[in-house]
Structure formats: structure tokens, C-alpha cells
Design an enzyme around this catalytic site. Structure first.
Site, mmCIF file in Angstrom:
data_model
loop_
_atom_site.group_PDB
_atom_site.id
_atom_site.type_symbol
_atom_site.label_atom_id
_atom_site.label_comp_id
_atom_site.label_asym_id
_atom_site.label_seq_id
_atom_site.Cartn_x
_atom_site.Cartn_y
_atom_site.Cartn_z
ATOM 1 N N PRO A 1 -11.361 -0.607 -2.209
ATOM 2 C CA PRO A 1 -12.662 -1.238 -2.679
ATOM 3 C C PRO A 1 -13.858 -0.842 -2.340
ATOM 4 O O PRO A 1 -13.923 0.174 -1.494
ATOM 5 C CB PRO A 1 -12.340 -2.572 -2.180
ATOM 6 C CG PRO A 1 -11.615 -2.312 -0.754
ATOM 7 C CD PRO A 1 -10.634 -1.192 -1.082
ATOM 8 N N HIS B 1 -7.921 0.523 2.065
ATOM 9 C CA HIS B 1 -7.661 -0.723 2.365
ATOM 10 C C HIS B 1 -6.400 -0.967 3.442
ATOM 11 O O HIS B 1 -6.295 -2.260 3.874
ATOM 12 C CB HIS B 1 -7.670 -1.457 1.338
ATOM 13 C CG HIS B 1 -7.999 -2.882 1.250
ATOM 14 N ND1 HIS B 1 -8.364 -3.474 2.400
ATOM 15 C CD2 HIS B 1 -8.033 -3.644 0.255
ATOM 16 C CE1 HIS B 1 -8.696 -4.788 2.261
ATOM 17 N NE2 HIS B 1 -8.512 -4.903 0.907
ATOM 18 N N TYR C 1 0.590 -1.166 -0.007
ATOM 19 C CA TYR C 1 -0.106 -0.070 -0.102
ATOM 20 C C TYR C 1 0.825 1.185 -0.032
ATOM 21 O O TYR C 1 0.705 2.176 -0.852
ATOM 22 C CB TYR C 1 -1.152 0.096 1.095
ATOM 23 C CG TYR C 1 -2.008 -1.000 1.084
ATOM 24 C CD1 TYR C 1 -2.975 -0.859 0.212
ATOM 25 C CD2 TYR C 1 -2.020 -2.009 2.049
ATOM 26 C CE1 TYR C 1 -4.141 -1.962 0.094
ATOM 27 C CE2 TYR C 1 -2.770 -3.139 1.873
ATOM 28 C CZ TYR C 1 -3.920 -3.083 1.060
ATOM 29 O OH TYR C 1 -4.881 -4.022 0.877
ATOM 30 N N SER D 1 -10.305 -12.429 -4.763
ATOM 31 C CA SER D 1 -10.587 -12.246 -3.281
ATOM 32 C C SER D 1 -12.084 -12.885 -3.257
ATOM 33 O O SER D 1 -12.968 -12.347 -3.917
ATOM 34 C CB SER D 1 -10.420 -10.882 -2.823
ATOM 35 O OG SER D 1 -10.723 -11.083 -1.584
#
Length: 602
Positions: free
Chosen positions: A89, A313, A76, A530
Site C-alpha cells: 500500500p 506490508h 504474503y 480497510s
């Protein structure tokens, strides 16, 4: 309370062998033999690999979680792409049916108060521990991520972002409400008591009315947070030069969440359109500036009933977000219709002010253009596969997740005639401060199955069904075994990352194993997947992680499987429609292998 174990550091030779097995069929034979020689040199007795492994074991002993900081930076904080679509997301709620603005603001008030209630439960450690139900035993999971839901903020930096986590003793009681690109501070405490619905709703109405007064409008500074991280960092430094801006930024950074009151976007409310609006707001001419993407929790409430969460996230995983969201929706449903009385002395919310130089105005225009490009580029499809769901798969004594992953490999093979580097997120919450590692789903067994399924020399009618069923079972079993190893802390990706980063830590040249072409190919995740199961009727989606890739999020229900497939229109190698068609065909073909000549619902 039992103390969870630390994330293990796998044996060096085990990881190197697993790595070679996972990449052999993804690169040419010539490239693989070159890679094998590089890996053997790295792992030889007394070599560099053993030296770095020793350092890594010492780091494990000295820290709560040896890989956490390495992983957070790599996944990240060092990523320079913009957050919407590329990183953050969306969780899409069931569409609401608001008949007027009163219902719209009532829903928002109930959501805000439910968020405050949930935060209190987190702060007081009143959440029940999450449990992983395994065949052998139940395992308690690490709950640390819940503590970051309302206390975190991702601050943009020139080269690397910083994840700010407020002190656990801090008692933030304000939310930021975004409405028509304006930002307001809503304090949920009046003297010593929390506001109730009858007190919050008029404050939201005041915000809604104030946001429409053109003479009071402030620049749409939220747009800057949608830009690339380096660009936003530069703009932020400009903003901080003025004390008015500095105070506004501090109030946003310290809030418990952002609540975005969105205008109707005028799109058909399909699942794909609703998901897109939550992901990016529809662009700067819709609700794209009515966001502050650095804050982990942004609750989007559209006047047209399009509602959900867009999530930064880095502080927590999707399942933590889902658990929070499911509580909120249930709590709101239980509290609906309960009367409450308000007080007339609650102070009005406070509008955040901005002073923007011509340079900042130019940056805002540039950020708006970049967001529009991102909106136009995203190709998102929501595909409900309805012929069967996880109950049918379980009846075959197969893991639904492993079965779906094999189906995705078959899909990729039909699209490319080869497998590609695949990322499937696997939780490490069985360990202290555990986050995730990667399940490399592009296995040799999946390749064997995909090749057999696409053998052009045989028609489906004359294929050896029993052989195909065996290949399918073998591929599913292989996927199941790898999954079990990864969630037990024996994945290869985090270990290799740790070895690479340890070389940087002790200031030695990056080992050749990490500059090798195979390593680059194996970490260019064309397929990022995912599983995000939900009890409520909501679903998760996200964008691809590479320009020529696919993002696939799936939610298996008992009688159906919901897929969200994304790609970028600018890529000549991807097409979400083509992927969905191949996926649909593959899932049907796999069913027909299990039950030949049988059709209908299962």
C-alpha cells in the site's frame, strides 16, 4: 507489564456454523447443500475436523501465536505477484510546495533525521503503548510490529519469500538513498554522534549531483524488485554470483529504510495521480526504477512535492505505519527553522555498484515491461464524499465503520445484483503478536437491505421509509456484532486457515472442505476493504487483490469520508468510476432513509 493473552482457537462447531452462515447467500442453493454436507462430514464427532482441532490446540499451547506463521505465509510470503499495487500500500502525504532544490533536499534531510529519532524511540522502548478504547474498558495493544519497522526485509524466493528480521540488538545507522535510479549509502553516524540537518543536507546534495554524472551511472537494478517474486528471486540468484552485487544487496537489506528522491513526473498533481506515483513510481520511464520494493519503508520525496510512503506490508499493519508517519510529520514541523551547524569532515555517501550480465540485462528489460503493464492497468480513483462524515453516523448511534461497510455492500449489489466475498481487515493486536483476521462484511442482513434498496418495483418516493431504516439498522448491527467477535479472536478465516495448514503439517490429504467450490469462492475476495484513519491530512491506498476485484480504503473524518477505489482496466467486470458513482448514490440514499427529504450538509 501485563502479558497479553494468546490468540484463542475458537470452538470447531462455532466456526463451521459461522462459515456456513457467511457463504449461504454467496453461492447457488445446490452448491450450498453440497457444501453443508461436506462441512458436516468434516465436523462430525470423532472425525477429521476434531483431530485437526486437537492438533491446533496443542500448537496454541506450544507457541506465542498459533496462527502467525500460517497467516504470514498465506497472506504474503507465498504470494507470487509483484509487490507494487498488488501487495504494497501507499500512504500519501500532503503535497509539499518546494520552490527550489534546496527546499526539496532540506525536507528530505529533516525526514531522514526524524526517522532516525523515531527508530531510537522504538529501540529504547520509549513509545507509549497503543490503546483500544472500548465501551467497557481500555485495552493495551501488542507493540511488537513497531520493532519490525526498521529491522525487516522481504527476501524473494522461488516458491516462498522469507521475512528477514534483524536481531533486536543490531544498531543499523545507515539509510539507502535512491536518486535517478542510483542507490547510495548514507551513514547517519559520524564517530559517536548522529549527523544533524546541516550535515545531512550537503550529503543529499552530493548524491543528487553525483546521480546526474552519466559516466558513473549504474544499471537500474531496483526495477527487478518490482517484478513477480519468482522472477525477482531468479534474478537475485544471478546477482549474488558476483561479490560486488552481493555487498550492495547486503547493504540494502540491512538499512533502516529507503529514501527515494524522485524527479517530477509531469502529471497533474491530483490526489489519484499522487497516489499512483507513490504506489508504482509512474513506470520505468518515470520513477518506477527509483525504488527497492523489498524494504518495508520507502519514503518517497518528489521534487514536485509528491511525497509519501510505499510500504512492504508483511512485517506490520497500516495503523502502525500511520502512527509512525504522523510522528514524523509532526516532528519535522516542530524542527523546521531550527539552525544547526555542520562539520566539514563527514565522508561522502557511497554509491552502490552493480555488475549485470546480459542475462540480468534481459531480466531488467522484462521487469520494466511488466511494470509498465501494471501502471497502465491500474484504475485508481480518490473520492471525497462531502455530504456528511462520521459525526452524522454517530448521531444515529451507529458505528461509522459498520455503516460504511453496509454502504459498500449496497454499492457492490448495485453493480452486480449480488453480494461478493468481502475482506475487511480486523486487528488482533489485543493478543500476543496479533496481526489481523477477516470480517466477512457480505452478511445476509446486508443483502436484505441492499435488495430492498434496489427494488425496481417501487420508486424511492413510495418505499416504506421506516422499514428501510429498520433494515439498515439491522445490517449495521449485524456488522458491528461480527466485528466485535473477530477482534476478540473469534473470526472464522484464521481458524479455517489453521485447520487447513495443520492438515499439511501432519501430511494428510487436504480435506474436502478446503477444495470445495464454495471455499474457493468465499476466499476470492472481489471486494477488499480497510479503514485507515489518519489525524494528519494524508490517506492510504492500494490495489485490488484479485484480477476482477476492487480495493477500497477509506478514511472517515468528522464531516466527510475519503475513499480510494482501485480496480484493473483489463477486467471487463470492474470500473472504478462506476463503483464510485454507485457508492456516492448509496451514501446519499442511506442519509435520506435516516432523514427523509432532507438535503445539504450534516
Amino acid at each position: 507489564m501485563d502479558i497479553l493473552p494468546k490468540v484463542p482457537v475458537p470452538d470447531l462447531q462455532y466456526t463451521l456454523n459461522m462459515y456456513l452462515r457467511s457463504v449461504k447467500h454467496l453461492v447457488s442453493e445446490k452448491q450450498f447443500w453440497k457444501t453443508r454436507a461436506t462441512v458436516e462430514t468434516f465436523g462430525k464427532r470423532g472425525g477429521l475436523g476434531e483431530r485437526l482441532q486437537k492438533q491446533l490446540l496443542e500448537r496454541r499451547d506450544a507457541t506465542e501465536n498459533w496462527v502467525y506463521d500460517y497467516w504470514l505465509d498465506d497472506m504474503y510470503l507465498r504470494n507470487r505477484l509483484s509487490l507494487p499495487v498488488n501487495s504494497s500500500p501507499a500512504l500519501v502525504f500532503p503535497r509539499q510546495s518546494f520552490t527550489n532544490h534546496e527546499e526539496f533536499l532540506m525536507f528530505a534531510a529533516r525526514l531522514i533525521l526524524s526517522v532516525s529519532e523515531y527508530k531510537t524511540m522504538v529501540d529504547r522502548n520509549r513509545l507509549s503503548a497503543d490503546i483500544a478504547h472500548d465501551r467497557q474498558s481500555d485495552t493495551r495493544l501488542c507493540m511488537k510490529q513497531y520493532q519490525r519497522l526498521f529491522t525487516s526485509y522481504r527476501r524473494a524466493g522461488l516458491d516462498k519469500d522469507t521475512l528477514i528480521i534483524a536481531d533486536s540488538t543490531s544498531d543499523t545507522q545507515h539509510v539507502i538513498v535512491a536518486c535517478k535510479n542510483q542507490f547510495f549509502v548514507l551513514n547517519l553516524m559520524s564517530e559517536s554522534s548522529r549527523l544533524n540537518e546541516a550535515e545531512v543536507q550537503p550529503q543529499l546534495l552530493w548524491i543528487y549531483e553525483q546521480s546526474q554524472i552519466s559516466d558513473l551511472k549504474q544499471p537500474a537494478v531496483g526495477l527487478l524488485t518490482s517484478d513477480g517474486r519468482t522472477e525477482w528471486s531468479r534474478a537475485r540468484e544471478q546477482l549474488l554470483r558476483d561479490p560486488v552485487n552481493r555487498e550492495s544487496l547486503e547493504l540494502i537489506e540491512s538499512c533502516m529504510c529507503i529514501v527515494c528522491l524522485d524527479d517530477p513526473v509531469g502529471f497533474e498533481p491530483s490526489d489519484a495521480n499522487r497516489a499512483s506515483v507513490i504506489l508504482h513510481g509512474g513506470g520505468h520511464d518515470k520513477n518506477g526504477a527509483n525504488r527497492w520494493y523489498d524494504k518495508p519503508l520507502q519514503f518517497v520525496i518528489g521534487a514536485d512535492g509528491v511525497c509519501g510512503i510505499v510500504c512492504e506490508h508483511s512485517p506490520f499493519e497500516g495503523i502502525v505505519l500511520v502512527q509512525c508517519a504522523e510522528y514524523l510529520l509532526k516532528h519535522m514541523h516542530c524542527s523546521s527553522g531550527k539552525p544547526s551547524s555542520g562539520c566539514s569532515e563527514c565522508p561522502n555517501p557511497r554509491r552502490l555498484l552493480w555488475r549485470c550480465s546480459p542475462q540480468i540485462q534481459d531480466m531488467l528489460a522484462s521487469a520494466g515491461d511488466h511494470l509498465q503493464q501494471l501502471v497502465r492497468n491500474l484504475d485508481l480513483k480518490v473520492f471525497p464524499f462531502k455530504l456528511y462524515g462520521k459525526e452524522f453516523i454517530k448521531q444515529q448511534k451507529m458505528s461509522p465503520d459498520a455503516y460504511i461497510q453496509v454502504a459498500l455492500q449496497l454499492t457492490i449489489y448495485r453493480c452486480y445484483r449480488k453480494l461478493v466475498a468481502t475482506y475487511e481487515s480486523a486487528s488482533l493486536r489485543r493478543f500476543r503478536e496479533g496481526r489481523v483476521d477477516n470480517i466477512r462484511s457480505a452478511t445476509p442482513e446486508a443483502l436484505d437491505f441492499a435488495k430492498a434498496m434496489t427494488d425496481d418495483t417501487k420508486s424511492p418516493q413510495i418505499q416504506d421509509t421506516e422499514k428501510m431504516k429498520t433494515l439498515l439498522q439491522t445490517a449495521v448491527d449485524a456488522q458491528t456484532r461480527i466485528t466485535a467477535l473477530v477482534i476478540a479472536g473469534m473470526g472464522t478465516d484464521n481458524h479455517l486457515l489453521g485447520l487447513r495448514e495443520m492438515a499439511h503439517t501432519i501430511k494428510i490429504q487436504t480435506p474436502e472442505i478446503f477444495t470445495d467450490e464454495t471455499y474457493q469462492i468465499s476466499n476470492n475476495f472481489i471486494l477488499s476493504t480497510s479503514q485507515v484513519p489518519t489525524a494528519e491530512e494524508m490517506f492510504c491506498c492500494y490495489g485490488p487483490v484479485v484480477p476482477d476485484g476492487y480495493g477500497v480504503c477509506y478514511n472517515p473524518h468528522s464531516d466527510r469520508i475519503l475513499f480510494c477505489v482501485s480496480s484493473f482496466r483489463e477486467s471487463e467486470r470492474t470500473c472504478s468510476d462506476a463503483f464510485v458513482r454507485a457508492l456516492d448514490q448509496g451514501l446519499q440514499d442511506m442519509r435520506d432513509i435516516i432523514h427523509p427529504k432532507r438535503s445539504g450538509s450534516y
